[in-house]
Design a protein around this motif. Sequence first.
Motif, PDB file in Angstrom:
ATOM      1  N   THR A 159       0.830  -1.206   0.000  1.00 26.79           N
ATOM      2  CA  THR A 159       0.000   0.000   0.000  1.00 26.79           C
ATOM      3  C   THR A 159       0.864   1.255   0.000  1.00 26.79           C
ATOM      4  O   THR A 159       0.639   2.181  -0.792  1.00 26.79           O
ATOM      5  CB  THR A 159      -0.926   0.006   1.236  1.00 26.79           C
ATOM      6  OG1 THR A 159      -1.724  -1.175   1.201  1.00 26.79           O
ATOM      7  CG2 THR A 159      -1.810   1.234   1.263  1.00 26.79           C
TER       8      THR A 159
ATOM      9  N   THR B   5       2.547   1.745  -3.283  1.00 31.19           N
ATOM     10  CA  THR B   5       1.617   2.290  -4.275  1.00 31.19           C
ATOM     11  C   THR B   5       1.445   3.795  -4.091  1.00 31.19           C
ATOM     12  O   THR B   5       1.433   4.551  -5.075  1.00 31.19           O
ATOM     13  CB  THR B   5       0.250   1.581  -4.190  1.00 31.19           C
ATOM     14  OG1 THR B   5       0.448   0.186  -4.438  1.00 31.19           O
ATOM     15  CG2 THR B   5      -0.729   2.141  -5.206  1.00 31.19           C
TER      16      THR B   5
ATOM     17  N   SER C 147       4.551   5.386  -5.419  1.00 30.79           N
ATOM     18  CA  SER C 147       4.572   5.277  -6.878  1.00 30.79           C
ATOM     19  C   SER C 147       3.582   6.217  -7.550  1.00 30.79           C
ATOM     20  O   SER C 147       3.864   6.770  -8.618  1.00 30.79           O
ATOM     21  CB  SER C 147       4.263   3.843  -7.305  1.00 30.79           C
ATOM     22  OG  SER C 147       5.277   2.982  -6.892  1.00 30.79           O
ATOM     23  N   MET C 148       2.421   6.385  -6.943  1.00 29.96           N
ATOM     24  CA  MET C 148       1.406   7.292  -7.511  1.00 29.96           C
ATOM     25  C   MET C 148       1.968   8.695  -7.698  1.00 29.96           C
ATOM     26  O   MET C 148       1.638   9.378  -8.668  1.00 29.96           O
ATOM     27  CB  MET C 148       0.171   7.357  -6.603  1.00 29.96           C
ATOM     28  CG  MET C 148      -0.735   6.167  -6.677  1.00 29.96           C
ATOM     29  SD  MET C 148      -1.792   6.139  -8.117  1.00 29.96           S
ATOM     30  CE  MET C 148      -2.755   7.621  -7.893  1.00 29.96           C
TER      31      MET C 148
ATOM     32  N   THR D  65      -1.499   6.808 -12.135  1.00 27.84           N
ATOM     33  CA  THR D  65      -2.307   5.598 -12.029  1.00 27.84           C
ATOM     34  C   THR D  65      -1.617   4.346 -12.555  1.00 27.84           C
ATOM     35  O   THR D  65      -2.086   3.227 -12.299  1.00 27.84           O
ATOM     36  CB  THR D  65      -3.650   5.775 -12.754  1.00 27.84           C
ATOM     37  OG1 THR D  65      -3.398   6.020 -14.137  1.00 27.84           O
ATOM     38  CG2 THR D  65      -4.472   6.889 -12.128  1.00 27.84           C
ATOM     39  N   SER D  66      -0.507   4.475 -13.236  1.00 24.37           N
ATOM     40  CA  SER D  66       0.245   3.291 -13.659  1.00 24.37           C
ATOM     41  C   SER D  66       0.733   2.479 -12.456  1.00 24.37           C
ATOM     42  O   SER D  66       1.086   1.298 -12.595  1.00 24.37           O
ATOM     43  CB  SER D  66       1.434   3.686 -14.539  1.00 24.37           C
ATOM     44  OG  SER D  66       0.964   4.240 -15.754  1.00 24.37           O
ATOM     45  N   ALA D  67       0.721   3.078 -11.276  1.00 25.23           N
ATOM     46  CA  ALA D  67       1.114   2.377 -10.052  1.00 25.23           C
ATOM     47  C   ALA D  67       0.238   1.159  -9.774  1.00 25.23           C
ATOM     48  O   ALA D  67       0.665   0.235  -9.088  1.00 25.23           O
ATOM     49  CB  ALA D  67       1.082   3.332  -8.860  1.00 25.23           C
ATOM     50  N   VAL D  68      -0.970   1.131 -10.321  1.00 27.68           N
ATOM     51  CA  VAL D  68      -1.855  -0.010 -10.068  1.00 27.68           C
ATOM     52  C   VAL D  68      -1.321  -1.302 -10.685  1.00 27.68           C
ATOM     53  O   VAL D  68      -1.760  -2.389 -10.320  1.00 27.68           O
ATOM     54  CB  VAL D  68      -3.306   0.231 -10.549  1.00 27.68           C
ATOM     55  CG1 VAL D  68      -3.914   1.435  -9.889  1.00 27.68           C
ATOM     56  CG2 VAL D  68      -3.385   0.319 -12.061  1.00 27.68           C
ATOM     57  N   GLN D  69      -0.373  -1.197 -11.604  1.00 31.98           N
ATOM     58  CA  GLN D  69       0.170  -2.390 -12.252  1.00 31.98           C
ATOM     59  C   GLN D  69       1.235  -3.096 -11.428  1.00 31.98           C
ATOM     60  O   GLN D  69       1.671  -4.185 -11.785  1.00 31.98           O
ATOM     61  CB  GLN D  69       0.718  -2.029 -13.629  1.00 31.98           C
ATOM     62  CG  GLN D  69      -0.364  -1.592 -14.578  1.00 31.98           C
ATOM     63  CD  GLN D  69       0.165  -1.364 -15.970  1.00 31.98           C
ATOM     64  OE1 GLN D  69       1.091  -2.039 -16.420  1.00 31.98           O
ATOM     65  NE2 GLN D  69      -0.416  -0.414 -16.664  1.00 31.98           N
ATOM     66  N   SER D  70       1.668  -2.495 -10.334  1.00 32.14           N
ATOM     67  CA  SER D  70       2.687  -3.104  -9.484  1.00 32.14           C
ATOM     68  C   SER D  70       2.040  -3.975  -8.422  1.00 32.14           C
ATOM     69  O   SER D  70       1.001  -3.631  -7.866  1.00 32.14           O
ATOM     70  CB  SER D  70       3.524  -2.033  -8.793  1.00 32.14           C
ATOM     71  OG  SER D  70       4.332  -2.642  -7.805  1.00 32.14           O
ATOM     72  N   ARG D  71       2.687  -5.089  -8.137  1.00 33.51           N
ATOM     73  CA  ARG D  71       2.235  -5.946  -7.058  1.00 33.51           C
ATOM     74  C   ARG D  71       3.325  -6.067  -6.006  1.00 33.51           C
ATOM     75  O   ARG D  71       3.525  -7.128  -5.404  1.00 33.51           O
ATOM     76  CB  ARG D  71       1.855  -7.325  -7.601  1.00 33.51           C
ATOM     77  CG  ARG D  71       0.695  -7.268  -8.597  1.00 33.51           C
ATOM     78  CD  ARG D  71       0.259  -8.639  -9.070  1.00 33.51           C
ATOM     79  NE  ARG D  71       1.366  -9.416  -9.625  1.00 33.51           N
ATOM     80  CZ  ARG D  71       1.592 -10.705  -9.354  1.00 33.51           C
ATOM     81  NH1 ARG D  71       0.788 -11.363  -8.558  1.00 33.51           N
ATOM     82  NH2 ARG D  71       2.612 -11.334  -9.898  1.00 33.51           N
TER      83      ARG D  71
END
Length: 177
Positions: free
Chosen positions: A103, A106, A109-110, A115-121
Motif C-alpha cells: 500500500t 503504491t 509510486s502514484m 495511475t500506472s502504479a496499479v500495475q505493481s504488485r
Amino acid sequence: MSKSREFLPVRIAVLTVSDTRSLAEDRSGDVLAARITDAGHEIADRLILQDERAQIADQLRKWCADPQIDVVISTGGTGLTGRDVTVEAHRDVYEKEIDAFGTVFTIVSMQKIGTSAVQSRATGGVANGTYLFALPGSPGACKDAWDEILLKQLDYRHMPCNFVEILPRLDEHHRRK
C-alpha cells in the motif's frame, strides 16, 4: 531519527528476477546494491534468477535459513504478465505478509507514475526471522522503494518504530517457551 540510538547495519541479499538480464546489465540490482552500501548496510549475497516460481521460492527459503542474512530484496517479476511470478514465490515462503508495504509503495509510486502504479504488485513479508520485499524491476521503482520506505524502516534510529528493532523477535514463535 533518534540521536540517542546507534546505527545498526543489517545484512541484505539482493535477487534480480529476469529471463534476459545478466549481472552486467542488472541496473535495478545495481541501484539497490549502491543504496544498501551507501546507507551502511552489507550486501550478504546477490543473484539473478529466471522467472521460475519454484526456483525463486527455493532461493528465498535458502536465504531465510541463513543466519547471516537479515533481509532479502528482490527486483523484477512483480507485474501482471504470465511470466511475472515473483509475488507468488514470495507468498509461498511468507509466514506473515506485511500488507501495508504494498500500500505504501503504491502511494509513493502514484506520486511518480500516477495511475500506472496499479500495475505493481510490490509486496513484503516475514519468514524464519527474515524480512522479504519484492520490488518491480525498474531502477526507478527500486529507488522509490529504497529512498521512501526501506531506507527509513531498515534504520534502527528511525522513530517512532522501524523493522530493525523488532528483527530479533521475528522468529520468537519458533523458539521454545
